[in-house]
Design a protein around this motif. Structure first.
Motif, short mmCIF file in Angstrom:
data_model
loop_
_atom_site.label_atom_id
_atom_site.label_comp_id
_atom_site.label_asym_id
_atom_site.label_seq_id
_atom_site.Cartn_x
_atom_site.Cartn_y
_atom_site.Cartn_z
N ALA A 131 49.20 -1.17 12.42
CA ALA A 131 49.02 -1.97 10.43
C ALA A 131 51.03 -1.44 10.43
O ALA A 131 52.19 -0.97 10.48
CB ALA A 131 48.46 -0.93 9.89
N LEU A 132 51.79 -2.69 9.56
CA LEU A 132 51.99 -2.70 9.46
C LEU A 132 52.37 -3.11 7.35
O LEU A 132 51.76 -3.50 7.84
CB LEU A 132 53.31 -4.11 9.72
N THR A 133 53.26 -2.14 7.27
CA THR A 133 52.94 -2.21 5.71
C THR A 133 54.26 -2.24 4.44
O THR A 133 55.64 -1.20 5.53
CB THR A 133 52.40 -0.73 5.45
N GLU A 134 54.65 -3.12 3.95
CA GLU A 134 55.84 -2.81 3.33
C GLU A 134 55.71 -2.37 1.58
O GLU A 134 54.37 -2.69 1.08
CB GLU A 134 55.66 -4.47 3.07
N TYR A 135 57.06 -1.87 1.30
CA TYR A 135 56.31 -1.10 0.08
C TYR A 135 57.61 -1.90 -1.05
O TYR A 135 58.82 -2.19 -0.61
CB TYR A 135 57.03 0.25 0.06
N GLU A 155 49.81 -11.05 10.78
CA GLU A 155 50.18 -10.97 11.71
C GLU A 155 51.55 -12.40 11.91
O GLU A 155 52.59 -11.21 12.76
CB GLU A 155 49.50 -11.42 12.96
N HIS A 156 51.57 -13.08 11.36
CA HIS A 156 52.53 -14.05 10.99
C HIS A 156 53.55 -13.85 10.41
O HIS A 156 54.43 -14.08 10.09
CB HIS A 156 51.99 -15.44 9.94
N GLU A 157 53.55 -12.64 9.54
CA GLU A 157 54.59 -12.33 8.63
C GLU A 157 55.72 -11.18 9.08
O GLU A 157 56.54 -10.67 8.97
CB GLU A 157 53.64 -10.88 7.25
N VAL A 158 54.89 -10.42 10.52
CA VAL A 158 55.42 -9.49 11.19
C VAL A 158 56.78 -9.73 11.21
O VAL A 158 58.18 -8.78 11.17
CB VAL A 158 54.58 -8.97 12.22
N PRO A 159 57.53 -10.95 12.40
CA PRO A 159 58.85 -10.91 12.44
C PRO A 159 59.29 -11.08 11.08
O PRO A 159 60.90 -9.83 11.81
CB PRO A 159 58.97 -12.34 13.06
N ARG A 176 53.58 -7.78 16.25
CA ARG A 176 52.74 -8.41 16.58
C ARG A 176 51.92 -8.69 17.23
O ARG A 176 50.49 -8.83 16.15
CB ARG A 176 53.46 -10.17 16.76
N ARG A 177 51.10 -8.68 18.32
CA ARG A 177 49.62 -8.26 18.94
C ARG A 177 49.09 -7.78 18.27
O ARG A 177 47.86 -7.58 18.47
CB ARG A 177 50.76 -8.12 20.67
N GLU A 227 63.47 -6.81 8.34
CA GLU A 227 63.83 -5.69 7.31
C GLU A 227 63.77 -4.61 7.18
O GLU A 227 65.07 -3.30 7.29
CB GLU A 227 62.76 -7.20 5.77
N LEU A 228 62.77 -3.90 7.90
CA LEU A 228 62.60 -2.56 8.01
C LEU A 228 63.47 -1.81 9.45
O LEU A 228 64.01 -0.86 8.87
CB LEU A 228 61.49 -2.51 9.22
#
Length: 385
Positions: free
Chosen positions: A250-254, A200-204, A241-242, A209-210
């Motif tokens: 779900a937010l995923t980084e590659y 959650e805290h990494e979302v912004p 974030r919420r 970047e997305l």
């Protein structure tokens, strides 16, 4: 807040027009959202309230609420617009793939009758226009019990897959294509592209970047203009974030060699999961990485692990989706009005039908225009001779 008449015994119907009151509904709205099996992620309070903060017009909020014994058992999130007819339209606008009302399944049909009563009062001078209603949605049941004028039109086409691991989904493909998909996934694994589930805290940071990568991948290829606007970034950051906090996204980084080369927002509800928006470094195409397949593998795995039953590819019939032989699902546009406004509803429906026919004609001309452009470019390349 106004109370509607005509609701069944034990049901209290009110109309929320206040921004602050809408914000305070978060917890009980969330409980209602989980009690409606047909609800999609776009009916979550996190999505709708965030959308209202970014896109809403002050004074136009119209949210019909139904309670029984103090418990929220039904809700219709609407706003008043004039286009030019007075209309009540669902919150979420064009950036939401599905819209619906919310109904506690254990309180239907009473909650539906109460919602109909509240909507008749809220829309006594307006046509209710429910766009992008997914088949099986609660709004379909409302349409069935609506006592006034009504009309059903087709809306966007969506594609869906069963929630199965990628190896099972590949059985839907022809053997030659399945072999190519396996080779593409081996390529991803050989590059050691790492998946990181964003907290959650990494979302912004990740959403920034997305959106940067999304703009890069579409540069010069006709990006959706709204995706470049600050209001969209604010909405997507706040809502994601919420929703990550609540398990609705779900937010995923590659990551490749420690650098983020792609990011993807996946929205989810009780039954459904769907990749909403992603961004990918164009360098991945140079390395022949099939980004869409990489993302689908992750989404399929996550859907299975969390017990979802449907992977929605959301709106659009792009070729990369059709390769998987998905089921075609056509959203509906449901128009409702009091009987006294039946002529206005009919006029509005006729206007929409005419607009749709004009759009189809324009789409039919696209191949011819593309062919003409190719010939023109070839002519120019030959020196105009």
């Amino acid at each position: 807040m106004a109370t509607a008449t005509g609701a069944g015994p034990g049901y209290a119907v009110t109309l929320c027009r206040d921004d602050r009151e809408f914000a305070e509904l978060e917890e009980e709205w969330g409980r209602l959202h989980r009690r409606g099996a047909a609800a999609t992620p776009f009916q979550s309070h996190s999505w709708l309230h965030s959308w209202w903060l970014s896109y809403g017009t002050p004074g136009r909020l119209r949210v019909v609420l139904v309670r029984r014994g103090g418990t929220l058992v039904g809700a219709a999130p609407l706003m008043l617009v004039h286009r030019p007819l007075p209309l009540l339209v669902t919150l979420g606008g064009g950036i939401s793939d599905f819209s619906d009302i919310l109904v506690d399944d254990s309180h239907a049909p009473g909650a539906l009758d109460a919602l109909a009563a509240g909507l008749r009062r809220a829309g006594r001078h307006a046509v209710i226009d429910l766009r992008e209603v997914r088949p099986g949605a609660a709004a379909e049941r409302l349409f069935d019990v609506w006592p006034g004028a009504r009309r059903r039109l087709s809306d966007s086409v969506c594609l869906e897959l069963p929630a199965e691991p990628i190896d099972e989904l590949m059985k839907r493909l022809a053997s030659s294509r399945a072999q190519r998909v396996r080779a593409k996934l081996r390529k991803v694994d050989a590059l050691r592209i790492e998946e990181h589930a964003v907290a959650e805290h990494e979302v912004p940071r990740t959403i920034r970047e997305l959106l940067r990568l999304h703009e890069l991948q579409w540069r010069g290829r006709g990006i959706t203009p709204e995706h470049l606007k600050p209001r969209f970034a604010e909405h997507l950051t706040r809502a994601t974030r919420r929703m990550v906090r609540d398990g609705d996204a779900a937010l995923t980084e590659y990551r490749l060699d420690g650098a983020v080369v792609a990011a993807n927002v996946t929205l989810q509800s009780a039954q459904l999961t769907g990749g909403y928006l992603y961004g990918a470094d164009p360098e991945l195409r140079t390395r022949k990485v099939d980004v869409a397949t990489m993302l689908l593998r992750r989404d399929a795995q996550h859907a299975v692990e969390t017990g979802r039953t449907v992977i929605s590819l959301l709106r659009g019939t792009e070729p990369y989706k059709s390769h998987w032989r998905p089921a075609t699902v056509t959203n509906q546009r449901l128009l409702l009005a009091p009987s006294a406004l039946a002529p206005m509803l009919s006029l509005y429906a006729a206007q929409l039908a005419g607009r749709d026919r004009a759009t189809e004609v324009l789409r039919s001309l696209v191949p011819a225009v593309r062919e003409w452009r190719v010939k023109l470019n070839n002519w120019r390349a030959g020196g105009g001779r």
